[in-house]
Design an enzyme around this catalytic site. Structure first.
Site, mmCIF file in Angstrom:
data_model
loop_
_atom_site.group_PDB
_atom_site.id
_atom_site.type_symbol
_atom_site.label_atom_id
_atom_site.label_comp_id
_atom_site.label_asym_id
_atom_site.label_seq_id
_atom_site.Cartn_x
_atom_site.Cartn_y
_atom_site.Cartn_z
ATOM 1 N N SER A 133 0.846 -1.191 0.000
ATOM 2 C CA SER A 133 0.000 0.000 0.000
ATOM 3 C C SER A 133 0.885 1.245 0.000
ATOM 4 C CB SER A 133 -0.958 -0.040 1.192
ATOM 5 O OG SER A 133 -2.019 0.880 1.024
ATOM 6 N N ASP A 301 -8.927 -6.506 -4.726
ATOM 7 C CA ASP A 301 -8.559 -5.182 -4.223
ATOM 8 C C ASP A 301 -9.382 -4.103 -4.923
ATOM 9 O OD1 ASP A 301 -7.279 -2.887 -3.257
ATOM 10 O OD2 ASP A 301 -5.279 -3.757 -3.437
ATOM 11 N N HIS A 331 -8.054 -5.364 -0.348
ATOM 12 C CA HIS A 331 -6.739 -4.726 -0.221
ATOM 13 C C HIS A 331 -5.970 -5.218 0.998
ATOM 14 C CE1 HIS A 331 -3.760 -1.559 -0.720
ATOM 15 N NE2 HIS A 331 -3.958 -1.155 0.527
#
Length: 372
Positions: A133, A301, A331
């Site tokens: 991320s 995601d 995610h």
């Protein structure tokens, strides 16, 4: 946790953080020297911190994928954060909180601050950098800003730049915080507890992008929260669907451990993420990378869809492989699917270790296997 000064730090946009400090934790013994060592740098996501064994359990330690009997794992807290590094809640040289005076940051600023920390520690090269991320954005920038500093990179659940959708949803989160009356223009530190309702609302929005639509629907659907009735004659905020109760809980948890000013600062850094800026565009920038790079995405995601990792894989200069986490979680799967991440990280380490052929960590050749 240790904290080290990196001195006055000037951002790419030209603002200065006076007397900046970066916090970090180390797991495992450092072996080698400044230019040839066993350091693996792990980058945290938006609301993460230096305590990597807490937010990534089961992957870092003796005998685990990131084996601390072999490697020295270092995790820093990003500049602008609230886990020991200088951020909006930190004390300004005038004795008050930085607040609104703390500058906007980019992902490149976060990497530059981290590089300065490592050099303060006498480290001028690392074996690998790994991140997911926001941490993945930092890892990707490491490969482009300082390619000779890094032997290999594992970049998880991120894109080459912020998409319009990502900027939109992230700006909605910032707006939820800055529209809270307790925001006070970012200078709430000496006035009140801060924009707690706004930060909670931002987290509720964000959390829906961190989890998969199927998972949320299977867990909650249209079920009412126990003892409440969201189907009454009039809408009442204390009569909720179960999913709303769950999101309220996630919001409260973040409010108790994270600073709203840091949330705004680091979310804005994600909005500015674009590896092609100033480098003749995305694809040219990616193709210029000389660092062997493994890419990882999640099939469900919503925030960083798998096609964005596919785009990276088609253009990055030194591709080690593309791996897909298969999970209903969305995610956050890179944080929750420990068994799959274990296999992927072992493959990455095996291939990054002196160019050895990859295995799945159990002696099997994964060539041609993309879903783990």
């Amino acid at each position: 946790m240790a904290i080290t000064s990196i001195g006055d730090f000037t951002t790419i946009a030209g603002a200065t953080v006076t007397g900046a400090e970066i916090s970090y934790r180390r797991h495992g013994e450092f072996r080698g020297n400044a230019y040839d060592n066993n350091v693996i740098l792990v980058e945290h996501a938006l609301t993460g911190d230096t305590d990597v064994t807490e937010w990534w359990p089961g992957l870092i330690g003796p005998g685990l994928a990131l084996d601390t009997d072999r490697f020295c794992v270092i995790c820093t807290n990003a500049l602008g954060g609230c886990g020991g590094s200088t951020g909006p809640s930190s004390v300004h040289p005038d004795g008050r909180a930085w607040g609104s005076r703390f500058p906007a940051l980019s992902i490149r600023d976060l990497v530059e601050a981290e590089r300065r920390l490592l050099e303060q520690l006498g480290i001028y090269h690392v074996h690998a950098v790994i991140g997911g991320s926001m941490g993945g954005a930092r890892a990707l920038e490491w490969t482009l800003m300082y390619p000779t500093f890094v032997d290999a990179a594992c970049i998880i659940a991120v894109s080459a730049r912020a998409s319009g959708w990502q900027i939109g949803i992230q700006t909605a989160q910032i707006s939820a915080i800055t529209r809270d009356p307790d925001w006070h223009g970012g200078d709430y530190y000496d006035i009140c507890d801060g924009p707690r309702e706004g930060l909670s609302a931002a987290r509720r929005i964000a959390h829906l992008t961190y989890r998969g639509e199927m998972e949320i629907d299977e867990r909650f659907g249209t079920i009412a929260q126990q003892g409440e009735n969201p189907l009454g004659a009039f809408r009442r905020p204390d009569q909720r669907f179960a999913v709303n109760s769950y999101l309220d809980y996630q919001g409260r948890k973040l409010v108790e451990r994270f600073d709203a000013g840091s949330y705004v600062t680091l979310t804005e850094a994600l909005n500015r993420h674009d590896v092609g800026r100033g480098r003749s565009g995305l694809n040219k920038a990616l193709y210029s990378s000389t660092v062997p790079t493994m890419l990882v995405g999640v099939d469900t995601d919503i925030l960083y869809p798998f096609h964005q990792q596919e785009h990276l894989s088609r253009n990055i200069g030194q591709l080690m492989g593309l791996r897909k986490l298969v999970s209903p979680v969305g995610h956050d799967a890179f944080l929750t699917e420990t068994r799959q991440m274990d296999r992927i990280l072992r493959m990455f380490i095996n291939k990054a270790n002196d160019g050895a052929e990859p295995t799945d960590g159990f002696g099997h050749d994964p060539e041609g296997v993309w879903n783990i």
